[in-house]
Design an enzyme around this catalytic site. Structure first.
Site, PDB file in Angstrom:
ATOM      1  N   ASP A  13       0.812  -1.230   0.000  1.00  0.00           N
ATOM      2  CA  ASP A  13       0.000   0.000   0.000  1.00  0.00           C
ATOM      3  C   ASP A  13       0.839   1.271   0.000  1.00  0.00           C
ATOM      4  O   ASP A  13       0.427   2.303   0.534  1.00  0.00           O
ATOM      5  CB  ASP A  13      -0.965   0.020   1.207  1.00  0.00           C
ATOM      6  CG  ASP A  13      -1.891  -1.178   1.200  1.00  0.00           C
ATOM      7  OD1 ASP A  13      -2.196  -1.682   0.099  1.00  0.00           O
ATOM      8  OD2 ASP A  13      -2.296  -1.610   2.290  1.00  0.00           O
ATOM      9  N   LYS A  16       1.867   2.230  -5.059  1.00  0.00           N
ATOM     10  CA  LYS A  16       2.454   1.714  -6.303  1.00  0.00           C
ATOM     11  C   LYS A  16       1.539   1.977  -7.500  1.00  0.00           C
ATOM     12  O   LYS A  16       1.998   2.376  -8.570  1.00  0.00           O
ATOM     13  CB  LYS A  16       2.709   0.192  -6.188  1.00  0.00           C
ATOM     14  CG  LYS A  16       3.632  -0.185  -5.054  1.00  0.00           C
ATOM     15  CD  LYS A  16       3.701  -1.690  -4.866  1.00  0.00           C
ATOM     16  CE  LYS A  16       2.439  -2.325  -4.355  1.00  0.00           C
ATOM     17  NZ  LYS A  16       2.074  -1.997  -2.976  1.00  0.00           N
ATOM     18  N   GLY A  40      -4.503  -4.288  -3.803  1.00  0.00           N
ATOM     19  CA  GLY A  40      -5.514  -3.273  -4.096  1.00  0.00           C
ATOM     20  C   GLY A  40      -4.765  -2.017  -4.479  1.00  0.00           C
ATOM     21  O   GLY A  40      -4.130  -1.394  -3.634  1.00  0.00           O
ATOM     22  N   HIS A  41      -4.760  -1.692  -5.755  1.00  0.00           N
ATOM     23  CA  HIS A  41      -3.984  -0.548  -6.247  1.00  0.00           C
ATOM     24  C   HIS A  41      -4.943   0.572  -6.651  1.00  0.00           C
ATOM     25  O   HIS A  41      -5.772   0.384  -7.541  1.00  0.00           O
ATOM     26  CB  HIS A  41      -3.100  -0.972  -7.422  1.00  0.00           C
ATOM     27  CG  HIS A  41      -2.039  -1.966  -7.008  1.00  0.00           C
ATOM     28  ND1 HIS A  41      -1.116  -2.479  -7.868  1.00  0.00           N
ATOM     29  CD2 HIS A  41      -1.764  -2.530  -5.807  1.00  0.00           C
ATOM     30  CE1 HIS A  41      -0.316  -3.319  -7.222  1.00  0.00           C
ATOM     31  NE2 HIS A  41      -0.708  -3.356  -5.960  1.00  0.00           N
ATOM     32  N   GLN A 223       1.993  -6.037  -3.207  1.00  0.00           N
ATOM     33  CA  GLN A 223       2.468  -6.144  -1.821  1.00  0.00           C
ATOM     34  C   GLN A 223       3.747  -5.289  -1.649  1.00  0.00           C
ATOM     35  O   GLN A 223       3.917  -4.321  -2.352  1.00  0.00           O
ATOM     36  CB  GLN A 223       2.709  -7.610  -1.406  1.00  0.00           C
ATOM     37  CG  GLN A 223       1.421  -8.422  -1.254  1.00  0.00           C
ATOM     38  CD  GLN A 223       0.831  -8.885  -2.584  1.00  0.00           C
ATOM     39  OE1 GLN A 223       1.492  -9.531  -3.365  1.00  0.00           O
ATOM     40  NE2 GLN A 223      -0.416  -8.566  -2.834  1.00  0.00           N
TER      41      GLN A 223
HETATM   42  P1  GDP Z   1      -0.772   0.353  -3.545  1.00  0.00           P
HETATM   43  O1  GDP Z   1      -1.341  -0.941  -3.087  1.00  0.00           O
HETATM   44  O2  GDP Z   1       0.694   0.446  -3.283  1.00  0.00           O
HETATM   45  O3  GDP Z   1      -1.114   0.700  -4.958  1.00  0.00           O
HETATM   46  O4  GDP Z   1      -1.437   1.489  -2.615  1.00  0.00           O
HETATM   47  P2  GDP Z   1      -2.994   1.591  -2.198  1.00  0.00           P
HETATM   48  O5  GDP Z   1      -3.766   2.082  -3.354  1.00  0.00           O
HETATM   49  O6  GDP Z   1      -3.450   0.345  -1.535  1.00  0.00           O
HETATM   50  O7  GDP Z   1      -2.908   2.656  -1.037  1.00  0.00           O
HETATM   51  C1  GDP Z   1      -2.393   3.929  -1.235  1.00  0.00           C
HETATM   52  C2  GDP Z   1      -3.473   4.945  -0.855  1.00  0.00           C
HETATM   53  O8  GDP Z   1      -2.889   6.225  -0.744  1.00  0.00           O
HETATM   54  C3  GDP Z   1      -4.564   5.074  -1.892  1.00  0.00           C
HETATM   55  O9  GDP Z   1      -5.770   5.428  -1.252  1.00  0.00           O
HETATM   56  C4  GDP Z   1      -4.062   6.230  -2.779  1.00  0.00           C
HETATM   57  O10 GDP Z   1      -5.123   6.910  -3.428  1.00  0.00           O
HETATM   58  C5  GDP Z   1      -3.420   7.106  -1.738  1.00  0.00           C
HETATM   59  N1  GDP Z   1      -2.267   7.888  -2.194  1.00  0.00           N
HETATM   60  C6  GDP Z   1      -1.299   7.564  -3.084  1.00  0.00           C
HETATM   61  N2  GDP Z   1      -0.364   8.531  -3.144  1.00  0.00           N
HETATM   62  C7  GDP Z   1      -0.742   9.479  -2.252  1.00  0.00           C
HETATM   63  C8  GDP Z   1      -0.172  10.709  -1.837  1.00  0.00           C
HETATM   64  O11 GDP Z   1       0.902  11.130  -2.257  1.00  0.00           O
HETATM   65  N3  GDP Z   1      -0.845  11.413  -0.871  1.00  0.00           N
HETATM   66  C9  GDP Z   1      -2.024  10.980  -0.343  1.00  0.00           C
HETATM   67  N4  GDP Z   1      -2.602  11.733   0.600  1.00  0.00           N
HETATM   68  N5  GDP Z   1      -2.582   9.831  -0.722  1.00  0.00           N
HETATM   69  C10 GDP Z   1      -1.951   9.074  -1.654  1.00  0.00           C
HETATM   70  P1  IMO Z   2      -0.859  -4.175  -2.262  1.00  0.00           P
HETATM   71  O1  IMO Z   2      -0.426  -4.713  -3.597  1.00  0.00           O
HETATM   72  C1  IMO Z   2      -0.953  -4.563   2.076  1.00  0.00           C
HETATM   73  C2  IMO Z   2      -0.970  -8.615   3.723  1.00  0.00           C
HETATM   74  C3  IMO Z   2      -2.228  -9.079   4.424  1.00  0.00           C
HETATM   75  C4  IMO Z   2      -1.647 -10.059   5.425  1.00  0.00           C
HETATM   76  C5  IMO Z   2      -0.512 -10.705   4.634  1.00  0.00           C
HETATM   77  C6  IMO Z   2      -0.874 -12.017   3.970  1.00  0.00           C
HETATM   78  O2  IMO Z   2      -2.170  -3.474  -2.310  1.00  0.00           O
HETATM   79  O3  IMO Z   2       0.220  -3.367  -1.635  1.00  0.00           O
HETATM   80  P2  IMO Z   2      -2.390 -12.756   1.942  1.00  0.00           P
HETATM   81  O4  IMO Z   2      -3.778 -12.373   1.557  1.00  0.00           O
HETATM   82  O5  IMO Z   2      -1.362 -12.429   0.907  1.00  0.00           O
HETATM   83  O6  IMO Z   2      -2.303 -14.178   2.400  1.00  0.00           O
HETATM   84  O7  IMO Z   2      -2.067 -11.865   3.237  1.00  0.00           O
HETATM   85  O8  IMO Z   2      -0.149  -9.764   3.634  1.00  0.00           O
HETATM   86  N1  IMO Z   2      -1.182  -8.127   2.338  1.00  0.00           N
HETATM   87  C7  IMO Z   2      -1.129  -6.832   1.991  1.00  0.00           C
HETATM   88  N2  IMO Z   2      -0.981  -5.735   2.747  1.00  0.00           N
HETATM   89  N3  IMO Z   2      -1.049  -4.458   0.732  1.00  0.00           N
HETATM   90  C8  IMO Z   2      -1.170  -5.548  -0.038  1.00  0.00           C
HETATM   91  O9  IMO Z   2      -1.120  -5.505  -1.384  1.00  0.00           O
HETATM   92  C9  IMO Z   2      -1.259  -6.814   0.591  1.00  0.00           C
HETATM   93  N4  IMO Z   2      -1.413  -8.092   0.150  1.00  0.00           N
HETATM   94  C10 IMO Z   2      -1.343  -8.878   1.220  1.00  0.00           C
HETATM   95  O10 IMO Z   2      -2.880  -8.007   5.056  1.00  0.00           O
HETATM   96  O11 IMO Z   2      -1.081  -9.366   6.501  1.00  0.00           O
HETATM   97 MG    MG Z   3      -2.857  -1.632  -1.822  1.00  0.00          MG
END
Ligand code: GDP
Ligand code: IMO
Ligand code: MG
Length: 422
Positions: A13, A16, A40-41, A223
Site C-alpha cells: 500500500d 504503487k 488493491g492498487h 504487496q
Molecule cells: P498500492 O497498493 O501500493 O497501490 O497502494 P494503495 O492504493 O493500496 O494505497 C495507497 C493509498 O494512498 C490510496 O488510497 C491512494 O489513493 C493514496 N495515495 C497515493 N499517493 C498518495 C499521496 O501522495 N498522498 C495521499 N494523501 N494519498 C496518496
Molecule cells: P498491495 O499490492 C498490504 C498482507 C495481508 C496479510 C498478509 C498475507 O495493495 O500493496 P495474503 O492475503 O497475501 O495471504 O495476506 O499480507 N497483504 C497486503 N498488505 N497491501 C497488499 O497488497 C497486501 N497483500 C497482502 O494483510 O497481513
Molecule cells: Mg494496496
C-alpha cells in the site's frame, strides 16, 4: 531494451498503483509478475477513483498493453468483477489485456482453505486478505495447481473436481467456516467465459520478444518487500517473492534484462494484518496518520496500523531489490506535524544495530529515532521541487543520505497529477 520495475519497499500500500499509472504513459507494456487479488492498487484521475486487484495499473492508458504474468495467481470471479468495472468506465481493454496461460487459478476451495486455516490459527492468524493466495501458491509449489491455460482443456472439469476433492479432505483438519461452496462454484464456472474471451498467452515469449523489439516494459509489483515470502517478517508475509527477483520468475526474464528499479515508500509507514512493526505508534500520532492518510485497506477496508518511517528497514529492502531510484509517497500526510521522527537504528538483545534481526516476530525490536523538523504547511499548488519548503528539501536530502539512493519522485496527493519530479 531492459524491463523497469516498480515495487513497494514496506508492507504494501505504498502507492504503487498511482505511480505505475503516472509513469505508464512512457511505456508500451505494463506487466504484473506476482501476487493476486490480495493487492488493491488505487488510481485517481478525472475526479474518479479506481481500485485494481489483478488488472495491471496501465489499463487506463490508451493503447498500452497490460500483461498478467505467470507468477500471478488469478481468481476468475474477482477478475470478472474488475472487467465489469472497466466496462462501466468505458475502458476499451479487450485487445490490450493479456493473461499468461501459466498463471495459477484460485479456486473457491482455495479461499475456503484460506479462511479455515486462519480460523485454526486463532490469535496467531496472519491477517490474510482471505483471497486464497496462500493455498493457491501451496498447490503451485506442491505441483497440484490448475493454471489459466488448463481452462481450454476438454478435461478441465475433471481436473477441477480432483483438486476440489483433495481440498475437501484437507478441510477436515480445520474448524468449519461459513462458505457457500455451491454458489461460489457456479460463479467460478460462469466467470471462466470472461477469461476465455481474452488472449491467453505464453507471457515469457511475449515479454522477451517485446524487449527484443525495443518495446518499453514496466513490471508492477504487488504487496511490499517486507511481505516477501523469503525476506519479509515471516510467517507474517504473503506467499510470493515480492522483490525484484520475482520479476525474473514471474515474467520469465533473465536478471541482466532488469533496468531501473523504482522503490516506492510512504513518507511514514503502515501495515495491515498481523506481524511485527517496530515503529508502530499506538498513540494519537498514529491515529492522526491514519485519519490524515485515509489509511484503510483498499482490498479489505481494514484500518491500517501506522507509524514513523523505518530507515534500517528501507536500507534492507533497497539492498534486496537493487533499487536505483526512490519514490516517496504521501508526503502531504506529514504536513500537519511540527516535528517528524525517523527510525535510524534498532536496539535488540542489548545491542544497537542498523540490521534487521533474523526473527523479528520473536525478538522485541526497539527503534532508535532521529527527530527531524517538519514543514508544517500545505503543499497545495507546489508542483516544482525548487519551490518546496526548505525543511521538506532537507528531509529528502536526509533520506537520500541515509539510504544512499536518489529520490526522483515525491507524491503529494492521491491524484495522478500530484507528483513532483526531482
Ligand atoms: P498500492 O497498493 O501500493 O497501490 O497502494 P494503495 O492504493 O493500496 O494505497 C495507497 C493509498 O494512498 C490510496 O488510497 C491512494 O489513493 C493514496 N495515495 C497515493 N499517493 C498518495 C499521496 O501522495 N498522498 C495521499 N494523501 N494519498 C496518496
Ligand atoms: P498491495 O499490492 C498490504 C498482507 C495481508 C496479510 C498478509 C498475507 O495493495 O500493496 P495474503 O492475503 O497475501 O495471504 O495476506 O499480507 N497483504 C497486503 N498488505 N497491501 C497488499 O497488497 C497486501 N497483500 C497482502 O494483510 O497481513
Ligand atoms: Mg494496496
Amino acid at each position: 531494451m531492459k524491463i523497469d520495475v516498480i515495487l513497494g519497499l514496506q508492507w504494501g500500500d505504498e502507492g504503487k498503483g498511482k505511480i505505475v499509472d503516472f509513469l505508464a504513459e512512457q511505456y508500451d507494456i505494463v506487466a504484473r509478475f506476482q501476487g493476486g487479488p490480495n493487492a488493491g492498487h488505487t488510481l485517481k484521475f478525472g475526479g474518479k477513483k479506481y481500485i485494481l486487484h489483478t488488472v495491471p495499473s496501465g489499463i487506463f492508458r490508451e493503447k498500452l498493453i497490460n500483461v498478467i504474468g505467470n507468477g500471478v495467481v488469478l481468481d476468475p470471479i474477482t477478475f470478472e468483477r474488475e472487467i465489469q468495472n472497466l466496462r462501466a468506465a468505458e475502458v476499451a481493454f479487450e485487445d490490450r489485456l493479456l493473461v499468461a496461460k501459466k498463471a495459477h487459478l484460485i479456486l473457491p476451495t482455495h479461499r475456503l482453505l484460506d479462511a479455515a486455516s486462519e480460523a485454526a490459527k486463532g490469535a496467531a492468524k496472519i491477517g490474510s486478505t482471505l483471497k486464497g493466495i496462500g493455498p493457491t501458491y501451496m498447490d503451485k509449489t506442491g505441483r497440484n495447481g490448475l493454471r489459466v491455460g488448463d481452462i481450454l482443456l476438454p478435461n478441465f472439469r475433471d481436473r477441477y473436481e480432483a483438486l476440489k476433492k483433495k481440498h475437501l479432505e484437507m478441510l477436515q483438519i480445520y474448524p468449519s467456516v461459513s462458505f457457500d461452496l455451491v454458489a461460489e462454484e457456479e460463479r467460478f464456472f460462469n466467470s471462466l467465459n470472461t477469461l476465455k474471451a481474452l488472449q491467453l498467452i505464453d507471457s515469457e515469449y511475449f515479454i522477451n520478444k517485446a524487449l527484443d523489439e525495443n518495446k518499453k516494459i514496466l513490471a508492477e509489483g504487488a504487496q511490499g518487500s517486507m511481505l516477501d515470502i523469503d525476506f519479509g517478517t515471516y510467517p507474517f508475509v504473503t506467499s510470493s517473492n515480492t522483490v525484484t527477483a520475482g520479476v525474473c520468475v514471474g515474467l520469465g526474464v533473465a536478471p541482466q534484462r532488469i533496468g531501473e528499479v523504482i522503490g516506492v515508500t510512504k513518507a511514514y509507514c503502515t501495515r495491515v494484518g498481523s506481524g511485527p512493526f517496530p515503529t508502530e505508534l499506538h498513540d494519537s500520532v498514529g491515529d492522526l496518520l491514519r485519519t490524515e492518510g485515509a489509511e484503510f485497506g483498499s482490498t479489505t477496508g481494514r484500518p491500517r496500523r501506522c507509524g514513523w518511517i523505518d530507515l534500517p528497514q528501507l536500507r534492507y529492502t533497497i539492498m534486496l531489490n537493487g533499487v536505483t531510484q526512490l519514490c516517496i509517497t504521501k508526503i502531504d500526510v506529514l504536513n500537519i506535524f511540527q516535528d517528524l521522527h525517523a527510525a535510524v537504528a534498532y536496539r535488540f538483545d542489548d545491542v544497537e544495530s542498523a540490521e534487521l534481526p533474523y526473527d523479528m516476530a520473536e525478538v522485541r525490536v526497539e527503534p532508535i529515532y532521529q527527530k527531524i523538523a517538519g514543514w508544517n504547511i500545505s503543499l497545495d499548488g507546489m508542483t516544482d521541487f525548487e519551490i518546496l519548503p526548505d525543511t521538506l528539501k532537507s528531509y529528502i536530502l536526509f533520506l537520500e543520505g541515509y539510504l544512499k539512493t536518489k529520490v526522483t519522485m515525491i507524491s503529494t496527493g492521491p491524484e495522478r497529477e500530484k507528483l513532483i519530479l526531482c
